[in-house]
Design an enzyme around this catalytic site. Sequence first.
Site, short mmCIF file in Angstrom:
data_model
loop_
_atom_site.label_atom_id
_atom_site.label_comp_id
_atom_site.label_asym_id
_atom_site.label_seq_id
_atom_site.Cartn_x
_atom_site.Cartn_y
_atom_site.Cartn_z
N GLN A 41 0.84 -1.20 0.00
CA GLN A 41 0.00 0.00 0.00
C GLN A 41 0.88 1.25 0.00
O GLN A 41 2.10 1.16 0.10
CB GLN A 41 -0.89 -0.01 1.25
CG GLN A 41 -0.13 -0.25 2.54
CD GLN A 41 -0.91 -1.03 3.59
OE1 GLN A 41 -2.08 -1.33 3.42
NE2 GLN A 41 -0.25 -1.36 4.70
N HIS A 72 -9.05 3.72 19.57
CA HIS A 72 -8.30 2.68 20.30
C HIS A 72 -8.98 2.30 21.62
O HIS A 72 -8.95 1.13 22.01
CB HIS A 72 -6.83 3.11 20.49
CG HIS A 72 -6.09 3.09 19.19
ND1 HIS A 72 -5.50 4.21 18.63
CD2 HIS A 72 -5.89 2.09 18.30
CE1 HIS A 72 -4.96 3.88 17.46
NE2 HIS A 72 -5.18 2.61 17.24
N GLU A 116 0.88 -8.00 11.79
CA GLU A 116 0.68 -6.89 10.84
C GLU A 116 1.36 -7.29 9.54
O GLU A 116 2.48 -7.78 9.53
CB GLU A 116 1.29 -5.61 11.44
CG GLU A 116 1.59 -4.49 10.48
CD GLU A 116 0.38 -3.92 9.74
OE1 GLU A 116 -0.60 -3.54 10.38
OE2 GLU A 116 0.43 -3.88 8.49
N GLY A 148 -2.42 -11.68 8.41
CA GLY A 148 -3.24 -12.15 9.52
C GLY A 148 -4.18 -13.28 9.13
O GLY A 148 -4.54 -14.12 9.96
N ASP A 165 -7.93 -4.97 13.69
CA ASP A 165 -7.73 -3.52 13.56
C ASP A 165 -7.23 -3.27 12.15
O ASP A 165 -6.04 -3.10 11.92
CB ASP A 165 -6.71 -3.07 14.62
CG ASP A 165 -6.46 -1.58 14.57
OD1 ASP A 165 -7.07 -0.88 13.75
OD2 ASP A 165 -5.63 -1.12 15.37
N THR A 167 -7.53 -2.09 7.82
CA THR A 167 -7.95 -1.09 6.85
C THR A 167 -9.32 -1.54 6.30
O THR A 167 -9.85 -2.56 6.70
CB THR A 167 -6.89 -0.99 5.73
OG1 THR A 167 -6.37 -2.30 5.49
CG2 THR A 167 -5.72 -0.12 6.15
N ASP A 168 -9.86 -0.76 5.36
CA ASP A 168 -11.18 -1.08 4.79
C ASP A 168 -11.13 -2.39 3.99
O ASP A 168 -10.04 -2.83 3.58
CB ASP A 168 -11.62 0.07 3.87
CG ASP A 168 -11.78 1.36 4.65
OD1 ASP A 168 -12.08 1.29 5.85
OD2 ASP A 168 -11.60 2.43 4.04
N PRO A 172 -5.22 -5.91 0.76
CA PRO A 172 -4.82 -6.97 1.69
C PRO A 172 -5.84 -7.21 2.79
O PRO A 172 -5.83 -8.25 3.45
CB PRO A 172 -3.50 -6.46 2.29
CG PRO A 172 -3.46 -4.99 2.03
CD PRO A 172 -4.29 -4.76 0.79
N1 SAM Z 1 -7.58 2.44 12.76
C1 SAM Z 1 -7.46 2.24 11.39
C2 SAM Z 1 -8.66 2.51 10.52
O1 SAM Z 1 -9.74 1.97 10.74
O2 SAM Z 1 -8.51 3.29 9.59
C3 SAM Z 1 -6.74 0.98 11.05
C4 SAM Z 1 -5.31 1.15 11.47
S1 SAM Z 1 -4.12 -0.01 11.16
C5 SAM Z 1 -2.89 1.09 10.51
C6 SAM Z 1 -4.62 -1.02 9.78
C7 SAM Z 1 -3.53 -2.01 9.42
O3 SAM Z 1 -4.09 -3.22 8.89
C8 SAM Z 1 -2.57 -1.51 8.34
O4 SAM Z 1 -1.32 -1.25 8.93
C9 SAM Z 1 -2.51 -2.65 7.32
O5 SAM Z 1 -1.21 -2.87 6.82
C10 SAM Z 1 -3.02 -3.80 8.16
N2 SAM Z 1 -3.53 -4.94 7.36
C11 SAM Z 1 -4.31 -4.90 6.25
N3 SAM Z 1 -4.53 -6.15 5.81
C12 SAM Z 1 -3.89 -7.01 6.66
C13 SAM Z 1 -3.74 -8.43 6.71
N4 SAM Z 1 -4.31 -9.23 5.79
N5 SAM Z 1 -3.01 -8.97 7.72
C14 SAM Z 1 -2.43 -8.16 8.66
N6 SAM Z 1 -2.52 -6.81 8.64
C15 SAM Z 1 -3.25 -6.24 7.65
#
Ligand code: SAM
Length: 280
Positions: A41, A72, A116, A148, A165, A167-168, A172
């Site tokens: 990303q 959080h 992560e 994950g 926690d 992303t949308d 990934p």
């Molecule tokens: N609080 C935030 C929001 O709702 O906008 C989310 C924050 S956190 C930075 C989201 C994290 O999910 C990102 O760092 C992203 O790299 C991670 N992520 C996305 N897909 C993932 C996966 N399949 N396995 C592990 N982490 C993942």
Amino acid sequence: MPFRSAPVKLIENWFSERYSDNLQLSFRVKDQLLSVRTDFQRIDLFETYDFGKLLTIDGTVQLTEYDEHIYHEMITMMPFYAFGIKPESALVIGGGDGGTASGLLSLGFRNVTNVEIDSQVVEVSKKFFPDLSSAFKDSRCNLIIDDGIKYVRNISNKFDFVLVDSTDPEGPAEGLFSEEFYKSIHGALKPGGVAVTQSGSPLYQPKAIKLANSGMKKAFRNVYTYCCFIPTYPSGFWSFTMGSDSDLRFQSNERSGKYFNSEILHGALNLPQFVRDMIK
Ligand code: SAM
């Protein structure tokens, strides 16, 4: 209304997150501190006037220093006190900024595993958000850089609490809203354990909240959505969805945060009618 997606473009020092062709949220920024494309990303970091540092992934707001505590606290404290979870072992999926893992440690969890996918999110957070990411320096926290979805498939009966926690539901993170994934989480939990996921804006992102609800209902006996206000997320009105085979048993000795308190613990589960209709 489409999901958040837009290339990051600064126009006269304004960063805008586009929600649709007709709607966006803009921050005037003092400076762009970083812009990096990773294998997964694009990460950007801005210094804003009113919200402190702002972290975006693929042009979507992940956190600001001003309001990250709401997200959080609500992803950690709400299920923790609603289900009376034992503060023993927790798994965070995503959450590369460290805010969720740090929140769990402050609730007294003895072991937190954080999986992560993108090591660069962790590195950016360690450098620019040292307090938020303090869990990553704590011996009780085990950081694993991996997908994950893959990780959780191979774990059984290990955690009291699993927090997604993410992303949308795109790129990934798409599989983090699937029924199969919630079933894997159920398997990774000890009997009666609790899972929670961020499930987006009920107003602007009906797909996320519907997927979280329908998927979790296939995996857990009890599923609850709750909401809160996060000014820098789309619409400001945000949801989380939690599931467990246990029943709610509100703990009465809850600690307050800056946003969370005992009224929020009970009140956040009261949903507007359109949200109830959306998830029934
Ligand atoms: N609080 C935030 C929001 O709702 O906008 C989310 C924050 S956190 C930075 C989201 C994290 O999910 C990102 O760092 C992203 O790299 C991670 N992520 C996305 N897909 C993932 C996966 N399949 N396995 C592990 N982490 C993942």
